[in-house]
Write a protein that holds these residues in place. Structure first.
Motif, PDB file in Angstrom:
ATOM      1  N   ALA A 138      20.785   2.671  50.541  1.00  0.00           N
ATOM      2  CA  ALA A 138      21.608   1.529  50.921  1.00  0.00           C
ATOM      3  C   ALA A 138      22.648   1.226  49.852  1.00  0.00           C
ATOM      4  N   GLN A 139      23.645   0.471  50.249  1.00  0.00           N
ATOM      5  CA  GLN A 139      24.581  -0.117  49.298  1.00  0.00           C
ATOM      6  C   GLN A 139      24.175  -1.566  49.070  1.00  0.00           C
ATOM      7  N   ILE A 140      24.314  -2.007  47.831  1.00  0.00           N
ATOM      8  CA  ILE A 140      24.013  -3.396  47.488  1.00  0.00           C
ATOM      9  C   ILE A 140      25.296  -4.021  46.956  1.00  0.00           C
ATOM     10  N   LEU A 141      25.751  -5.064  47.635  1.00  0.00           N
ATOM     11  CA  LEU A 141      26.987  -5.751  47.267  1.00  0.00           C
ATOM     12  C   LEU A 141      26.662  -7.051  46.544  1.00  0.00           C
ATOM     13  N   PHE A 142      27.304  -7.233  45.410  1.00  0.00           N
ATOM     14  CA  PHE A 142      27.214  -8.489  44.674  1.00  0.00           C
ATOM     15  C   PHE A 142      28.548  -9.198  44.875  1.00  0.00           C
ATOM     16  N   LEU A 143      28.581 -10.073  45.859  1.00  0.00           N
ATOM     17  CA  LEU A 143      29.811 -10.748  46.278  1.00  0.00           C
ATOM     18  C   LEU A 143      30.030 -11.981  45.402  1.00  0.00           C
ATOM     19  N   GLY A 144      30.860 -11.835  44.393  1.00  0.00           N
ATOM     20  CA  GLY A 144      31.159 -12.962  43.524  1.00  0.00           C
ATOM     21  C   GLY A 144      30.029 -13.351  42.602  1.00  0.00           C
ATOM     22  N   CYS A 145      29.042 -12.482  42.436  1.00  0.00           N
ATOM     23  CA  CYS A 145      27.941 -12.763  41.514  1.00  0.00           C
ATOM     24  C   CYS A 145      27.672 -11.524  40.673  1.00  0.00           C
ATOM     25  N   THR A 146      26.943 -11.708  39.585  1.00  0.00           N
ATOM     26  CA  THR A 146      26.684 -10.611  38.670  1.00  0.00           C
ATOM     27  C   THR A 146      25.401  -9.882  39.056  1.00  0.00           C
ATOM     28  N   LEU A 147      25.095  -8.848  38.304  1.00  0.00           N
ATOM     29  CA  LEU A 147      23.875  -8.091  38.550  1.00  0.00           C
ATOM     30  C   LEU A 147      22.625  -8.844  38.107  1.00  0.00           C
ATOM     31  N   LYS A 148      22.797 -10.037  37.575  1.00  0.00           N
ATOM     32  CA  LYS A 148      21.646 -10.900  37.312  1.00  0.00           C
ATOM     33  C   LYS A 148      20.942 -11.277  38.617  1.00  0.00           C
ATOM     34  N   SER A 149      21.659 -11.152  39.721  1.00  0.00           N
ATOM     35  CA  SER A 149      21.093 -11.459  41.037  1.00  0.00           C
ATOM     36  C   SER A 149      20.378 -10.261  41.658  1.00  0.00           C
ATOM     37  N   ASN A 150      20.183  -9.202  40.893  1.00  0.00           N
ATOM     38  CA  ASN A 150      19.749  -7.925  41.436  1.00  0.00           C
ATOM     39  C   ASN A 150      18.236  -7.861  41.658  1.00  0.00           C
ATOM     40  N   THR A 151      17.772  -8.468  42.732  1.00  0.00           N
ATOM     41  CA  THR A 151      16.342  -8.481  43.054  1.00  0.00           C
ATOM     42  C   THR A 151      15.785  -7.067  43.172  1.00  0.00           C
ATOM     43  N   PHE A 152      16.587  -6.130  43.586  1.00  0.00           N
ATOM     44  CA  PHE A 152      16.168  -4.736  43.733  1.00  0.00           C
ATOM     45  C   PHE A 152      15.564  -4.196  42.431  1.00  0.00           C
ATOM     46  N   ILE A 153      16.077  -4.649  41.287  1.00  0.00           N
ATOM     47  CA  ILE A 153      15.573  -4.169  39.999  1.00  0.00           C
ATOM     48  C   ILE A 153      14.177  -4.708  39.722  1.00  0.00           C
ATOM     49  N   HIS A 154      13.860  -5.891  40.241  1.00  0.00           N
ATOM     50  CA  HIS A 154      12.461  -6.329  40.192  1.00  0.00           C
ATOM     51  C   HIS A 154      11.577  -5.261  40.842  1.00  0.00           C
ATOM     52  N   GLY A 155      12.065  -4.736  41.966  1.00  0.00           N
ATOM     53  CA  GLY A 155      11.324  -3.685  42.654  1.00  0.00           C
ATOM     54  C   GLY A 155      11.196  -2.434  41.801  1.00  0.00           C
ATOM     55  N   VAL A 156      12.291  -2.025  41.168  1.00  0.00           N
ATOM     56  CA  VAL A 156      12.262  -0.820  40.346  1.00  0.00           C
ATOM     57  C   VAL A 156      11.268  -0.979  39.198  1.00  0.00           C
ATOM     58  N   GLU A 157      11.236  -2.152  38.589  1.00  0.00           N
ATOM     59  CA  GLU A 157      10.239  -2.393  37.531  1.00  0.00           C
ATOM     60  C   GLU A 157       8.821  -2.318  38.112  1.00  0.00           C
ATOM     61  N   GLU A 158       8.641  -2.889  39.284  1.00  0.00           N
ATOM     62  CA  GLU A 158       7.333  -2.854  39.935  1.00  0.00           C
ATOM     63  C   GLU A 158       6.911  -1.417  40.248  1.00  0.00           C
ATOM     64  N   TRP A 159       7.833  -0.619  40.768  1.00  0.00           N
ATOM     65  CA  TRP A 159       7.507   0.762  41.150  1.00  0.00           C
ATOM     66  C   TRP A 159       7.194   1.623  39.935  1.00  0.00           C
ATOM     67  N   ASN A 160       7.797   1.251  38.784  1.00  0.00           N
ATOM     68  CA  ASN A 160       7.524   1.966  37.538  1.00  0.00           C
ATOM     69  C   ASN A 160       6.307   1.401  36.802  1.00  0.00           C
ATOM     70  N   GLN A 161       5.637   0.453  37.431  1.00  0.00           N
ATOM     71  CA  GLN A 161       4.406  -0.136  36.898  1.00  0.00           C
ATOM     72  C   GLN A 161       4.607  -0.693  35.489  1.00  0.00           C
ATOM     73  N   ILE A 162       5.732  -1.377  35.306  1.00  0.00           N
ATOM     74  CA  ILE A 162       5.991  -2.037  34.031  1.00  0.00           C
ATOM     75  C   ILE A 162       4.999  -3.195  33.888  1.00  0.00           C
ATOM     76  N   PRO A 163       4.275  -3.275  32.774  1.00  0.00           N
ATOM     77  CA  PRO A 163       3.259  -4.323  32.635  1.00  0.00           C
ATOM     78  C   PRO A 163       3.868  -5.714  32.515  1.00  0.00           C
ATOM     79  N   ASN A 164       3.082  -6.717  32.870  1.00  0.00           N
ATOM     80  CA  ASN A 164       3.458  -8.129  32.728  1.00  0.00           C
ATOM     81  C   ASN A 164       4.668  -8.522  33.565  1.00  0.00           C
ATOM     82  N   ARG A 165       4.786  -7.917  34.767  1.00  0.00           N
ATOM     83  CA  ARG A 165       5.855  -8.319  35.674  1.00  0.00           C
ATOM     84  C   ARG A 165       5.318  -9.025  36.919  1.00  0.00           C
ATOM     85  N   LEU A 166       4.005  -8.940  37.133  1.00  0.00           N
ATOM     86  CA  LEU A 166       3.382  -9.585  38.283  1.00  0.00           C
ATOM     87  C   LEU A 166       2.197 -10.421  37.816  1.00  0.00           C
TER      88      LEU A 166
END
Length: 259
Positions: A138-166
């Motif tokens: 997919a494409q992810i558009l940040f319309l007038g906002c920064t990548l601080k809004s990037n919920t998808f990266i929460h997912g990437v951290e979760e998929w990489n099993q980064i500790p202390n994220r859940l």
């Protein structure tokens, strides 16, 4: 003052694929004056993406949402902006049943895209809707906002099993439907810092350098359009080098992404 035609022209120029899958994070205020206001912005997106899949986050994780831990997908407001609340009410739009990180979808395969979210017990699991963004490139558009809004990266951290994220203990939500109530425990996001997503913006330079993200204006809004799969893959390589990458605001080392 911008018109629907102006916005559609900007969508084309930034490179949105009208037949693909598009997730939109948005700041209506940043777009500027639009004839017909926020409704016209939604009209423009729905017209442009009529042959694809259009997705907006309709999250309800804020303290003001889900009173008594009850989530009603028909009535619960989204906590992530005016455009998301207009979109979720539009005819033909389907909202997923995730109690904290629901997504609203319109168009091709919308029903399949949101299917099964009531069974997910984390905010952005690999087998859930956020994982499907990866599978669809997919494409992810940040319309007038920064990548601080990037919920998808929460997912990437979760998929990489980064500790202390859940959170270790799930929150016991209930999804309220017309004829039943569904138990839906969810392990919430957590981090050793107050808000790990405030540091996701450090991805901007690497993504632009690798041509995974492009920037242009839509209306007045400085916007970023990113490729989900490539963004996740690059971020995963960074996390393999430093699992605590997003615990501070220090830039990503240039040698990690520059040839």
């Amino acid at each position: 003052m911008y018109t629907k035609k102006d916005l559609i022209k900007d969508f084309k120029e930034i490179g949105i694929d009208p037949e693909g899958t598009l997730l939109v994070h948005s700041s209506m205020k940043a777009v500027g004056e639009v004839e017909g206001r926020a409704d016209t912005v939604i009209d423009a997106f729905m017209e442009y993406m009529k042959d694809g899949l259009l997705v907006f986050p309709t999250h309800s994780w804020s303290k003001e949402n889900n009173k008594d831990n009850l989530f009603n997908p028909k009535t619960e407001k989204s906590c992530v902006g005016i455009l998301t609340n207009i979109f979720r009410k539009r005819e033909g739009v389907l909202r997923s049943l995730h109690p904290t990180h629901s997504l609203a979808a319109y168009g091709k395969d919308a029903k399949d895209f949101i299917k099964g979210e009531e069974k997910r017990n984390t905010p952005c699991p690999r087998k859930g809707a956020y994982g499907k963004l990866y599978d669809r490139n997919a494409q992810i558009l940040f319309l007038g906002c920064t990548l601080k809004s990037n919920t998808f990266i929460h997912g990437v951290e979760e998929w990489n099993q980064i500790p202390n994220r859940l959170g270790e203990k799930p929150v016991e939500y209930k999804i309220v439907l017309d004829n039943q109530t569904i138990e839906a425990p969810v392990h919430p996001h957590q981090a050793p810092v107050e808000d790990v997503s405030k540091n996701y913006d450090k991805l901007r330079e690497p993504l632009l350098e690798k041509n995974i993200c492009r920037t242009a204006k839509i209306g007045d809004a400085v916007s970023y359009l990113c490729q989900a799969k490539e963004m996740a893959d690059l971020t995963s390589t960074f996390l393999q080098k430093n699992q605590d990458l997003f615990l501070d605001d220090q830039p990503v080392p240039e040698q990690w992404y520059k040839d």
